[in-house]
Design a protein around this motif. Structure first.
Motif, mmCIF file in Angstrom:
data_model
loop_
_atom_site.group_PDB
_atom_site.id
_atom_site.type_symbol
_atom_site.label_atom_id
_atom_site.label_comp_id
_atom_site.label_asym_id
_atom_site.label_seq_id
_atom_site.Cartn_x
_atom_site.Cartn_y
_atom_site.Cartn_z
ATOM 1 N N ILE A 81 0.838 -1.190 0.000
ATOM 2 C CA ILE A 81 0.000 0.000 0.000
ATOM 3 C C ILE A 81 0.876 1.245 0.000
ATOM 4 C CG2 ILE A 81 -2.051 -1.049 0.997
ATOM 5 C CD1 ILE A 81 -1.226 -0.055 3.695
ATOM 6 N N ASN A 82 0.272 2.338 -0.415
ATOM 7 C CA ASN A 82 1.026 3.560 -0.658
ATOM 8 C C ASN A 82 0.495 4.674 0.252
ATOM 9 O OD1 ASN A 82 1.916 5.991 -1.735
ATOM 10 N ND2 ASN A 82 2.044 5.125 -3.806
ATOM 11 N N PRO A 83 1.335 5.155 1.157
ATOM 12 C CA PRO A 83 0.884 6.165 2.105
ATOM 13 C C PRO A 83 0.380 7.449 1.436
ATOM 14 C CG PRO A 83 3.054 5.364 2.696
ATOM 15 C CD PRO A 83 2.740 4.784 1.356
ATOM 16 N N GLY A 84 0.770 7.640 0.184
ATOM 17 C CA GLY A 84 0.334 8.859 -0.508
ATOM 18 C C GLY A 84 -1.142 8.844 -0.849
ATOM 19 N N GLY A 133 7.161 9.958 -6.038
ATOM 20 C CA GLY A 133 6.006 10.649 -6.608
ATOM 21 C C GLY A 133 4.766 10.576 -5.729
ATOM 22 N N SER A 134 4.826 9.874 -4.615
ATOM 23 C CA SER A 134 3.617 9.710 -3.803
ATOM 24 C C SER A 134 3.954 9.776 -2.316
ATOM 25 C CB SER A 134 2.948 8.387 -4.138
ATOM 26 O OG SER A 134 3.868 7.328 -3.994
ATOM 27 N N LEU A 135 4.611 10.853 -1.939
ATOM 28 C CA LEU A 135 4.963 11.040 -0.532
ATOM 29 C C LEU A 135 3.725 11.403 0.277
ATOM 30 C CD1 LEU A 135 8.086 13.337 -0.999
ATOM 31 C CD2 LEU A 135 8.126 10.943 -0.302
ATOM 32 N N ASN A 136 3.823 11.202 1.582
ATOM 33 C CA ASN A 136 2.836 11.777 2.494
ATOM 34 C C ASN A 136 2.749 13.281 2.177
ATOM 35 O OD1 ASN A 136 1.722 13.073 4.764
ATOM 36 N ND2 ASN A 136 2.400 11.404 6.107
#
Ligand code: SF4
Length: 345
Positions: free
Chosen positions: A101-104, A133-136
């Motif tokens: 899963i992606n935190p972003g 490309g998908s940071l918090n």
């Protein structure tokens, strides 16, 4: 921490982390609901020694397809989830042994708690997969270096899981920049013992992607960092798996693998070295022949330089000399060279 000190995590029938060897992971490039094609791709990659395969879960059709896929494969399946927590739960219930899963894009605390509850019940590991490309969102657009934002995004997310007593966590910190990737994993490894899935994201195609990935992954692996690896390349995942094996073998982390020694060719060369060398390596890879073979352009330097190989060919004017331990065995034509060499393997 280094590889031997990372926490061991079970993912289906395999264990990663601790003193376990670095395992190879790749990802299907077919929509998951195309069940038969996905099964074939996973089994093809398994033949080349992928230990984990990830599939994208875009919708419930994909999530439900996992049930049939896992019945027909021998390695654990990883489900890649974005945005919709219900897809994570459906993937787990249908047999995914790990979810990424992606935190972003999965931030709602109640939804995360539902995922954690389900993962605990089914004993499924979770990869916290951070990409540049998908940071918090709280780390987007600040003045900090990218590697720090990757690590801090991961730490914030990990805290949520730990507060909910979930510890079967794998972490990835992928930038498309190999230096930031290297720094992110190195820093994270110095402060945490969660196992790491290492890779460079969006690295590109063919040698562009291979060079970019290897420039970050080699120093990490040599420093004992990385429990699973992926070399992301545009195209067929089998190529990713083979590239990972070659890298691990060259770094001494995958002992049983064929080695080809091949000269760059120069003005002395009067035979076609590259296609023959490639054919021999393909044959050894497909038939699990763990020998070292030299294919050299000329006898002047070739036999001596290839003397550490188990067997070798050195070119003359339209022919090859088959040699072993630096000693000539026989002269063969270019056409016979492959078959003759194979007899000695
Ligand atoms: S082995 Fe012979 S052909 Fe190959 S690079 Fe050396 S000198 Fe040139």
């Amino acid at each position: 921490m280094g590889r031997v000190n990372t926490k061991k995590i079970n993912i289906g029938n395999i264990t990663i982390g601790g003193e376990n060897k670095v395992l190879i992971q790749s990802m299907c490039n077919i929509k998951t609901s195309n069940i038969n094609d996905v099964i074939k791709q996973i089994n093809d990659c398994t033949f080349y020694d992928a230990s984990l395969m990830r599939v994208s879960v875009l919708d419930f059709e994909d999530a439900k397809a996992i049930k049939e896929i896992v019945k027909n494969i021998k390695i654990p399946l990883v489900a890649d989830i974005h945005f919709n927590y219900k897809l994570a739960i459906e993937a787990i219930k249908n047999g995914a042994k790990k979810i990424r899963i992606n935190p972003g894009n999965l931030t709602n605390l109640d939804e995360l708690k539902e995922i954690i509850k389900c993962a605990k019940e089914y004993k499924v590991a979770i990869r916290i997969g951070i990409n540049s490309g998908s940071l918090n969102k709280k780390y987007v657009g600040n003045d900090e270096p990218e590697y720090l934002n990757l690590v801090n995004s991961a730490l914030d997310y990990i805290k949520i899981f730990e507060e909910n007593e979930f510890f079967d966590i794998v972490v990835s910190l992928k930038s498309s920049n190999p230096i930031e990737t290297f720094k992110a994993y190195t820093y994270f490894d110095s402060i945490s013992n969660y196992p790491l899935h290492i890779g460079v994201t969006e690295s590109g195609f063919d040698e562009v992607g291979i060079i970019r990935s290897v420039s970050a992954l080699s120093p990490l692996l040599l420093n004992g960092i990385g429990d699973t690896i992926r070399i992301s390349l545009s195209g067929d995942p089998i190529k990713e798996v083979i590239t990972c094996k070659r890298l691990l073998h060259d770094l001494g982390l995958y002992p049983n693998y064929p080695t080809i020694i091949c000269c760059p060719t120069c003005g002395r060369c009067q035979v076609d070295v590259k296609p023959l060398a490639k054919k021999i390596l393909d044959y050894m890879e497909q038939n699990n022949i763990y020998k070292t073979v030299a294919v050299m352009g000329c006898v002047v330097n070739g036999i001596g330089e290839g003397k550490n190989a188990d067997i070798g060919l050195a070119g003359g004017n339209g022919f090859f000399i088959l040699f072993k331990n630096g000693q000539e065995i026989k002269k063969v034509s270019q056409e016979e060279a492959f078959d003759e060499l194979i007899k000695y393997l």
